[in-house]
Write a protein that holds these residues in place. Structure first.
Motif, PDB file in Angstrom:
ATOM      1  N   GLY A  26       0.843  -1.189  -0.110  1.00 44.10           N
ATOM      2  CA  GLY A  26       0.106   0.147  -0.209  1.00 44.10           C
ATOM      3  C   GLY A  26       0.983   0.975  -0.071  1.00 44.10           C
ATOM      4  O   GLY A  26       0.287   2.336   0.116  1.00 44.10           O
ATOM      5  N   VAL A  27       1.980   0.802  -0.141  1.00 43.97           N
ATOM      6  CA  VAL A  27       3.110   2.285  -0.189  1.00 43.97           C
ATOM      7  C   VAL A  27       4.127   2.079  -1.350  1.00 43.97           C
ATOM      8  O   VAL A  27       4.898   1.274  -1.415  1.00 43.97           O
ATOM      9  CB  VAL A  27       3.624   2.630   1.172  1.00 43.97           C
ATOM     10  CG1 VAL A  27       4.511   3.911   1.049  1.00 43.97           C
ATOM     11  CG2 VAL A  27       2.978   2.622   2.182  1.00 43.97           C
ATOM     12  N   TYR A  28       3.774   2.751  -2.501  1.00 45.69           N
ATOM     13  CA  TYR A  28       4.511   2.625  -3.586  1.00 45.69           C
ATOM     14  C   TYR A  28       5.116   3.794  -4.172  1.00 45.69           C
ATOM     15  O   TYR A  28       4.488   5.173  -3.903  1.00 45.69           O
ATOM     16  CB  TYR A  28       3.646   2.188  -4.783  1.00 45.69           C
ATOM     17  CG  TYR A  28       2.827   0.836  -4.371  1.00 45.69           C
ATOM     18  CD1 TYR A  28       3.618  -0.279  -4.116  1.00 45.69           C
ATOM     19  CD2 TYR A  28       1.582   0.951  -3.970  1.00 45.69           C
ATOM     20  CE1 TYR A  28       2.999  -1.468  -3.602  1.00 45.69           C
ATOM     21  CE2 TYR A  28       0.821  -0.200  -3.710  1.00 45.69           C
ATOM     22  CZ  TYR A  28       1.516  -1.535  -3.484  1.00 45.69           C
ATOM     23  OH  TYR A  28       0.972  -2.430  -2.807  1.00 45.69           O
ATOM     24  N   PRO A 154      -3.619  -1.940   4.786  1.00 49.03           N
ATOM     25  CA  PRO A 154      -2.616  -2.378   4.013  1.00 49.03           C
ATOM     26  C   PRO A 154      -3.115  -3.569   3.135  1.00 49.03           C
ATOM     27  O   PRO A 154      -3.904  -4.450   3.499  1.00 49.03           O
ATOM     28  CB  PRO A 154      -1.501  -3.261   4.822  1.00 49.03           C
ATOM     29  CG  PRO A 154      -2.021  -3.381   6.156  1.00 49.03           C
ATOM     30  CD  PRO A 154      -2.983  -2.014   6.155  1.00 49.03           C
ATOM     31  N   ALA A 155      -2.824  -3.432   1.529  1.00 50.43           N
ATOM     32  CA  ALA A 155      -3.370  -4.255   0.736  1.00 50.43           C
ATOM     33  C   ALA A 155      -2.495  -4.514  -0.263  1.00 50.43           C
ATOM     34  O   ALA A 155      -1.896  -3.658  -0.710  1.00 50.43           O
ATOM     35  CB  ALA A 155      -4.837  -4.007   0.428  1.00 50.43           C
ATOM     36  N   ARG A 160      -5.624   0.627  -3.404  1.00 48.62           N
ATOM     37  CA  ARG A 160      -6.077   0.434  -1.832  1.00 48.62           C
ATOM     38  C   ARG A 160      -4.708   0.922  -1.449  1.00 48.62           C
ATOM     39  O   ARG A 160      -3.995  -0.090  -0.825  1.00 48.62           O
ATOM     40  CB  ARG A 160      -6.694  -0.704  -1.222  1.00 48.62           C
ATOM     41  CG  ARG A 160      -6.993  -0.397   0.179  1.00 48.62           C
ATOM     42  CD  ARG A 160      -8.135  -1.416   0.445  1.00 48.62           C
ATOM     43  NE  ARG A 160      -9.433  -0.975  -0.010  1.00 48.62           N
ATOM     44  CZ  ARG A 160     -10.238  -0.105  -0.077  1.00 48.62           C
ATOM     45  NH1 ARG A 160      -9.999   0.896   0.807  1.00 48.62           N
ATOM     46  NH2 ARG A 160     -11.146   0.014  -0.873  1.00 48.62           N
ATOM     47  N   LEU A 161      -4.331   2.092  -1.169  1.00 47.47           N
ATOM     48  CA  LEU A 161      -2.988   2.491  -0.664  1.00 47.47           C
ATOM     49  C   LEU A 161      -3.199   2.984   0.732  1.00 47.47           C
ATOM     50  O   LEU A 161      -4.189   3.297   1.288  1.00 47.47           O
ATOM     51  CB  LEU A 161      -2.642   3.692  -1.639  1.00 47.47           C
ATOM     52  CG  LEU A 161      -2.333   3.707  -3.083  1.00 47.47           C
ATOM     53  CD1 LEU A 161      -2.168   4.732  -3.728  1.00 47.47           C
ATOM     54  CD2 LEU A 161      -1.435   2.337  -3.416  1.00 47.47           C
ATOM     55  N   ALA A 273     -11.112  13.921  -5.049  1.00 53.25           N
ATOM     56  CA  ALA A 273     -10.882  13.091  -6.330  1.00 53.25           C
ATOM     57  C   ALA A 273      -9.460  12.368  -5.574  1.00 53.25           C
ATOM     58  O   ALA A 273      -8.623  12.831  -4.949  1.00 53.25           O
ATOM     59  CB  ALA A 273     -10.401  13.877  -7.242  1.00 53.25           C
ATOM     60  N   GLY A 274      -9.642  11.148  -5.871  1.00 48.90           N
ATOM     61  CA  GLY A 274      -8.201  10.337  -5.117  1.00 48.90           C
ATOM     62  C   GLY A 274      -7.353  10.353  -6.497  1.00 48.90           C
ATOM     63  O   GLY A 274      -7.579   9.848  -7.495  1.00 48.90           O
ATOM     64  N   LEU A 275      -6.213  11.025  -6.454  1.00 49.56           N
ATOM     65  CA  LEU A 275      -5.235  11.167  -7.634  1.00 49.56           C
ATOM     66  C   LEU A 275      -4.684   9.893  -8.111  1.00 49.56           C
ATOM     67  O   LEU A 275      -4.540   9.735  -9.366  1.00 49.56           O
ATOM     68  CB  LEU A 275      -4.221  12.083  -7.322  1.00 49.56           C
ATOM     69  CG  LEU A 275      -4.579  13.720  -6.820  1.00 49.56           C
ATOM     70  CD1 LEU A 275      -3.282  14.497  -6.406  1.00 49.56           C
ATOM     71  CD2 LEU A 275      -5.663  14.194  -7.900  1.00 49.56           C
TER      72      LEU A 275
END
Ligand code: ATP
Ligand code: ZN
Length: 310
Positions: A26-28, A154-155, A160-161, A273-275
Motif C-alpha cells: 500500500g506504499v508505492y 495495507p493491501a 488501496r493505498l 478526487a483520489g489522484l
C-alpha cells in the motif's frame, strides 16, 4: 480488464516502470510516467474548480491530534487512523532504544504520542481553520485542498493505498447551499471524468465505520444518501470509487463550532478526487503507455507536449 486481479495489475504497473515497491504493502513510489499523469489529474481538478472561485490552501499531511479527537474520527475509524510518535526519553533510554533496534526487539515503549496524527482525508485541517475565522461570510465558503492522506489498510492492491493524495473541495455554508452544491457534483463529476474518457457510474455509498455500532451508521448514511461515489473499473470484480462526495450535514459545523451569518450551525460537504485512483483508472482504461491514449484525453490532461506527441 475487470478480470485482472488487483495483484496482477500491480505486477503490470511495476513491470511497466510506472510504480515502485517500498517494502510495505500500500506504499508505492510513483515513477515518472505515473507521476506526470497524476499531476495532470491534480491540475485538471484545479482548473475545473478554480472557475468556482475556491480559496486554495495547502496543509502538510499531518493534522493536530486535537482536530482528529474533535471530529469523532477515532470513534468511527480507529482502525484506519495513524498517530505520530516521538522519543522524549533520557540519554540512557536512547541507548537502550538503539540496542533494542540492533537486536530487532520491540522498542515501542520509548515512543510517546506527539501532538500530531497523519491526515486521514484532505479536508480535516480546514474545519478548525474556518471555525477560528468566526461566522461565515455571506454565501459561505468554498475551499480547495490537496494532501497526502494516510489510512492503515495495507493491501496488495494498487488502488488501496496506505498513503495517497486526495484533491478536495470543501463547501461550508447553510444547509440549502451545501445540499445544492453536493448534488451538482453528480453531473459535474461525471462530465469531468467523461472528458478524460472515463465513463463513471454514480453509486450511493457508505464509509467503513468500525464495529457493530458502525454498521448502523453506514445504513443510515446510505438511507439518507449522505455519500455518493463515481466508480470506474480498475482491477478486481467491483469498480473502484475514484471521486467521492460526502455530505456531513451539521456534523463538523457542530464539532468545530462553525456558524453561518444567520447564527445557524453550518453544514459542510466535500468533493474528493483520489489522484492515484483516477490515474490508475486512466491506465486501466486507455492502456499502460500514455502515447497510445486517445488524443482528446491527452489534450484534456494537457499531456501532449510532455510525452513528445504534438
Ligand atoms: P471525508 O469525508 O472524511 O473527507 P472521504 O470519505 O471523502 O473522507 P473517501 O470518500 O473515503 O474519503 O475518499 C475520497 C477519495 O479518496 C476516494 O474517492 C478515492 O478516490 C480516494 N481514496 C480513498 N481511500 C483510498 C485508498 N485507500 N487508496 C487510494 N485512494 C483512496
Ligand atoms: Zn473530505
Amino acid at each position: 480488464l475487470s478480470e485482472r486481479s488487483p495483484e496482477s495489475f500491480l505486477g503490470e504497473l511495476l513491470a511497466a516502470g510506472l510504480l515502485a515497491l517500498s517494502g510495505v504493502d500500500g506504499v508505492y513510489g510513483r515513477r515518472e510516467a505515473f507521476d506526470r499523469v497524476s499531476d495532470a489529474v491534480d491540475a485538471l481538478v484545479l482548473r475545473e474548480t478554480a472557475e468556482d472561485g475556491a480559496e486554495l490552501i495547502r496543509f502538510p499531511p499531518v493534522v493536530p491530534r486535537r482536530t482528529i479527537e474533535k471530529s469523532g474520527y477515532l470513534a468511527s475509524f480507529p482502525n484506519l487512523a495513524g498517530s505520530v510518535f516521538g522519543f522524549e526519553g533520557t540519554e540512557g533510554e536512547a541507548v537502550e532504544l538503539a540496542a533494542r533496534v540492533q537486536r530487532q526487539e520491540d522498542w515501542s515503549e520509548f515512543q510517546t504520542p506527539i501532538d500530531l496524527m497523519l491526515t486521514p482525508a484532505a479536508c480535516y485541517p480546514v474545519y478548525p481553520w474556518v471555525a477560528a475565522a468566526g461566522p461565515l461570510p455571506e454565501n459561505g465558503r468554498l475551499i480547495d485542498v490537496q494532501s497526502y492522506c494516510f489510512r492503515h489498510e495495507p493491501a496488495r492492491d494498487p488502488a488501496r493505498l496506505q498513503s495517497f493524495r486526495m484533491h478536495e473541495n470543501v463547501r461550508i455554508g447553510s444547509a440549502d447551499e451545501v445540499f445544492a452544491w453536493k448534488e451538482s457534483w453528480i453531473s459535474r463529476g461525471t462530465a469531468l471524468l467523461a472528458s478524460i474518457g472515463l465513463g463513471a457510474e454514480k453509486v450511493v455509498a457508505s464509509d467503513p465505520f468500525f464495529g457493530r455500532a458502525g454498521r448502523m451508521l453506514s445504513v443510515n448514511q446510505v438511507e439518507q444518501e449522505l455519500k455518493f461515489e463515481l466508480v470506474h473499473p480498475i482491477a478486481g470484480e467491483k469498480p473502484t470509487a475514484i471521486f467521492s462526495v460526502n455530505y456531513h450535514q451539521d456534523h463538523f459545523g457542530h464539532d468545530f463550532g462553525i456558524w453561518t451569518r444567520e447564527g445557524e450551525i453550518a453544514h459542510t460537504a466535500c468533493f474528493g478526487a483520489g489522484l492515484e485512483r483516477v490515474t490508475l483508472a486512466l491506465f486501466a482504461k486507455h492502456g499502460i503507455d500514455v502515447a497510445d491514449w486517445p488524443d482528446d484525453v491527452r489534450a484534456c490532461l494537457q499531456l501532449n507536449s510532455a510525452d513528445g506527441h504534438p
